[in-house]
Design a protein around this motif. Structure first.
Motif, PDB file in Angstrom:
ATOM      1  N   GLU A   1       0.832  -1.204   0.000  1.00 58.28           N
ATOM      2  CA  GLU A   1       0.000   0.000   0.000  1.00 58.28           C
ATOM      3  C   GLU A   1       0.873   1.263   0.000  1.00 58.28           C
ATOM      4  O   GLU A   1       0.559   2.248  -0.682  1.00 58.28           O
ATOM      5  N   GLU A   2       1.917   1.233   0.782  1.00 58.00           N
ATOM      6  CA  GLU A   2       2.810   2.404   0.824  1.00 58.00           C
ATOM      7  C   GLU A   2       3.527   2.588  -0.518  1.00 58.00           C
ATOM      8  O   GLU A   2       3.690   3.703  -1.015  1.00 58.00           O
ATOM      9  N   HIS A   3       3.925   1.488  -1.079  1.00 56.99           N
ATOM     10  CA  HIS A   3       4.586   1.548  -2.382  1.00 56.99           C
ATOM     11  C   HIS A   3       3.625   2.071  -3.445  1.00 56.99           C
ATOM     12  O   HIS A   3       4.003   2.886  -4.301  1.00 56.99           O
ATOM     13  N   ALA A   4       2.363   1.659  -3.363  1.00 55.83           N
ATOM     14  CA  ALA A   4       1.360   2.125  -4.329  1.00 55.83           C
ATOM     15  C   ALA A   4       1.178   3.628  -4.230  1.00 55.83           C
ATOM     16  O   ALA A   4       1.062   4.336  -5.246  1.00 55.83           O
ATOM     17  N   ARG A   5       1.136   4.151  -3.011  1.00 52.15           N
ATOM     18  CA  ARG A   5       0.977   5.597  -2.843  1.00 52.15           C
ATOM     19  C   ARG A   5       2.162   6.332  -3.458  1.00 52.15           C
ATOM     20  O   ARG A   5       2.009   7.351  -4.131  1.00 52.15           O
ATOM     21  N   MET A   6       3.350   5.819  -3.227  1.00 55.39           N
ATOM     22  CA  MET A   6       4.540   6.463  -3.779  1.00 55.39           C
ATOM     23  C   MET A   6       4.480   6.469  -5.307  1.00 55.39           C
ATOM     24  O   MET A   6       4.784   7.488  -5.945  1.00 55.39           O
ATOM     25  N   CYS A   7       4.058   5.367  -5.890  1.00 60.20           N
ATOM     26  CA  CYS A   7       4.001   5.287  -7.361  1.00 60.20           C
ATOM     27  C   CYS A   7       2.991   6.280  -7.926  1.00 60.20           C
ATOM     28  O   CYS A   7       3.266   6.976  -8.913  1.00 60.20           O
ATOM     29  N   ALA A   8       1.823   6.360  -7.303  1.00 57.59           N
ATOM     30  CA  ALA A   8       0.791   7.269  -7.813  1.00 57.59           C
ATOM     31  C   ALA A   8       1.215   8.721  -7.644  1.00 57.59           C
ATOM     32  O   ALA A   8       1.013   9.559  -8.530  1.00 57.59           O
ATOM     33  N   ASP A   9       1.807   9.027  -6.487  1.00 57.59           N
ATOM     34  CA  ASP A   9       2.234  10.415  -6.250  1.00 57.59           C
ATOM     35  C   ASP A   9       3.379  10.804  -7.180  1.00 57.59           C
ATOM     36  O   ASP A   9       3.434  11.927  -7.682  1.00 57.59           O
ATOM     37  N   LEU A  10       4.275   9.888  -7.395  1.00 58.70           N
ATOM     38  CA  LEU A  10       5.409  10.197  -8.270  1.00 58.70           C
ATOM     39  C   LEU A  10       4.940  10.400  -9.711  1.00 58.70           C
ATOM     40  O   LEU A  10       5.412  11.297 -10.413  1.00 58.70           O
ATOM     41  N   GLU A  11       3.991   9.591 -10.134  1.00 53.87           N
ATOM     42  CA  GLU A  11       3.424   9.785 -11.468  1.00 53.87           C
ATOM     43  C   GLU A  11       2.831  11.185 -11.593  1.00 53.87           C
ATOM     44  O   GLU A  11       3.038  11.890 -12.589  1.00 53.87           O
ATOM     45  N   ALA A  12       2.109  11.603 -10.538  1.00 52.43           N
ATOM     46  CA  ALA A  12       1.443  12.908 -10.575  1.00 52.43           C
ATOM     47  C   ALA A  12       2.451  14.049 -10.668  1.00 52.43           C
ATOM     48  O   ALA A  12       2.332  14.934 -11.517  1.00 52.43           O
ATOM     49  N   VAL A  13       3.440  14.046  -9.793  1.00 52.56           N
ATOM     50  CA  VAL A  13       4.367  15.191  -9.795  1.00 52.56           C
ATOM     51  C   VAL A  13       5.291  15.154 -11.007  1.00 52.56           C
ATOM     52  O   VAL A  13       5.710  16.208 -11.497  1.00 52.56           O
ATOM     53  N   ALA A  14       5.584  13.966 -11.510  1.00 47.63           N
ATOM     54  CA  ALA A  14       6.449  13.897 -12.695  1.00 47.63           C
ATOM     55  C   ALA A  14       5.768  14.528 -13.912  1.00 47.63           C
ATOM     56  O   ALA A  14       6.429  14.999 -14.824  1.00 47.63           O
ATOM     57  N   ARG A  15       4.455  14.529 -13.905  1.00 46.94           N
ATOM     58  CA  ARG A  15       3.736  15.136 -15.030  1.00 46.94           C
ATOM     59  C   ARG A  15       3.814  16.653 -15.020  1.00 46.94           C
ATOM     60  O   ARG A  15       3.695  17.287 -16.067  1.00 46.94           O
ATOM     61  N   THR A  16       3.926  17.245 -13.836  1.00 44.83           N
ATOM     62  CA  THR A  16       3.764  18.707 -13.776  1.00 44.83           C
ATOM     63  C   THR A  16       4.977  19.459 -13.252  1.00 44.83           C
ATOM     64  O   THR A  16       4.939  20.682 -13.207  1.00 44.83           O
ATOM     65  N   MET A  17       6.024  18.760 -12.850  1.00 43.49           N
ATOM     66  CA  MET A  17       7.220  19.485 -12.415  1.00 43.49           C
ATOM     67  C   MET A  17       7.723  20.348 -13.565  1.00 43.49           C
ATOM     68  O   MET A  17       7.773  19.896 -14.711  1.00 43.49           O
ATOM     69  N   PRO A  18       8.123  21.583 -13.286  1.00 40.39           N
ATOM     70  CA  PRO A  18       8.730  22.381 -14.348  1.00 40.39           C
ATOM     71  C   PRO A  18       9.955  21.665 -14.901  1.00 40.39           C
ATOM     72  O   PRO A  18      10.644  20.951 -14.160  1.00 40.39           O
ATOM     73  N   PHE A  19      10.216  21.859 -16.179  1.00 44.25           N
ATOM     74  CA  PHE A  19      11.466  21.318 -16.709  1.00 44.25           C
ATOM     75  C   PHE A  19      12.627  22.203 -16.289  1.00 44.25           C
ATOM     76  O   PHE A  19      13.703  21.705 -15.942  1.00 44.25           O
TER      77      PHE A  19
END
Lengths: 148, 177
Positions: B42-60
């Motif tokens: 469950e903790e790993h799943a949260r990390m994966c979903a959150d990382l997907e989210a921020v990777a989409r919108t972090m400034p380059f």
């Protein structure tokens, strides 16, 4: 401690550097991910408002990258466009989230002086973007909006 | 070893790249035995979903630069935060460190930044880059406005104005994604 087939989830932290994940590395991952979550924009959107037409060129959102995830635009008037998402979003695991814009930054594009402002909960819309020229007159243009 | 997927700036992040799977579960339903040593599914799943989210919108890239207009010269790039690295020592726009953007002066308050069409991550994985979104803010106690323009997929032009007139010597923070 073995990993993979010998020790599936839960992961046991530790092991060799080329096979395992140390507590220190996991802690750094967790701290850096949290830092990124605190400040990452919810979305970037670039659109052009021209008369009665709004064209959204690109959209990068935590709810998805691509126009399918972008909000719907409504023309309010010259230099004024309102945006709404028709629903919240569901992440990759099916966890639903409400979409609530708390702040934005607006950058008009162009070759002359322009500036942008925004308003939340504007006229029954989630948010609205206003673009202005150097005489503080509403002006249609291309703009990038960052949303948090 | 080659990581899954593509670098974050391609905006193709998927939770699956990080080992996420909607069916992933703890072995035989046995959860964490010791939270000091274990990471649950469950903790790993949260990390994966959150990382997907921020990777989409972090400034380059977040770039702070200063125009040099009094004695006309290329802009000084003062600070660069990029997904591929950080530069905290200023450099002239025409001599960027390897892997960082260059900048040229077009006229008073008017510069053009040039990025590469591809960058490489720490594992040697390359990903195409093209500018899709830009933001620009002048650092000033007066009414200076920085107005960007995406000229090509790898070049961004920024002009600075006050009262509708080009203004020199402005310091600007440019956000690129």
């Amino acid at each position: 401690m073995a990993f993979g087939a010998f020790a599936p989830m839960p992961l046991r932290l530790g092991g060799a550097t080329d096979e395992g994940w140390s507590p220190e590395q996991h802690a750094r991952t967790a701290a850096d991910l949290l830092a990124a979550k605190f400040v990452a924009p919810f979305a970037w959107m670039t659109f052009t408002k021209s008369g009665a037409t709004v064209t959204i060129h690109d959209y990068y959102g935590q709810n998805g990258a691509g126009l399918a995830s972008a909000p719907t635009a409504t023309v309010i008037g010259t230099g004024v466009t309102a945006f709404d998402w028709t629903s919240g979003f569901v992440d990759a695991y099916g966890v639903p989230y409400a979409l609530k814009v708390r702040k934005a930054r607006v950058t008009p594009h162009g070759t002359s002086e322009l500036f942008g402002t925004y308003a939340l909960n504007y006229s029954s819309h989630a948010f609205a973007i206003f673009t202005w020229d150097s005489t503080d007159t509403a002006a249609d243009c291309k703009a990038t909006v960052r949303i948090w | 070893m080659t990581p899954s997927g593509s670098p974050a700036w391609t905006r193709s992040a998927s939770f699956a790249y990080y080992g996420g799977d909607t069916s992933k579960r703890n072995f035989y339903g046995q959860g964490v035995v010791d939270p000091q040593t274990d990471v649950s599914a469950e903790e790993h799943a949260r990390m994966c979903a959150d990382l997907e989210a921020v990777a989409r919108t972090m400034p380059f890239a977040e770039i702070t630069y200063k125009n040099n207009d009094t004695s006309p010269a290329v802009p000084t790039i003062e600070i660069v935060y990029m997904q591929t690295g950080v530069v905290l020592v200023s450099y002239p726009g025409d001599t960027p460190p390897s892997g960082f953007p260059s900048a040229a002066r077009n006229g008073t308050g008017d510069v053009t930044f040039t990025f590469a069409s591809s960058y490489t991550d720490p594992y040697g994985v390359s990903g195409a880059f093209s500018v899709k979104h830009v933001g620009a803010d002048a650092q000033s106690s007066s009414a200076v406005r920085a107005v960007p323009e995406i000229v090509t997929s790898t070049t961004v032009r920024v002009r600075c104005f006050t009262g509708g007139v080009a203004v020199g010597e402005a310091r600007v923070t440019l956000s690129v994604s």
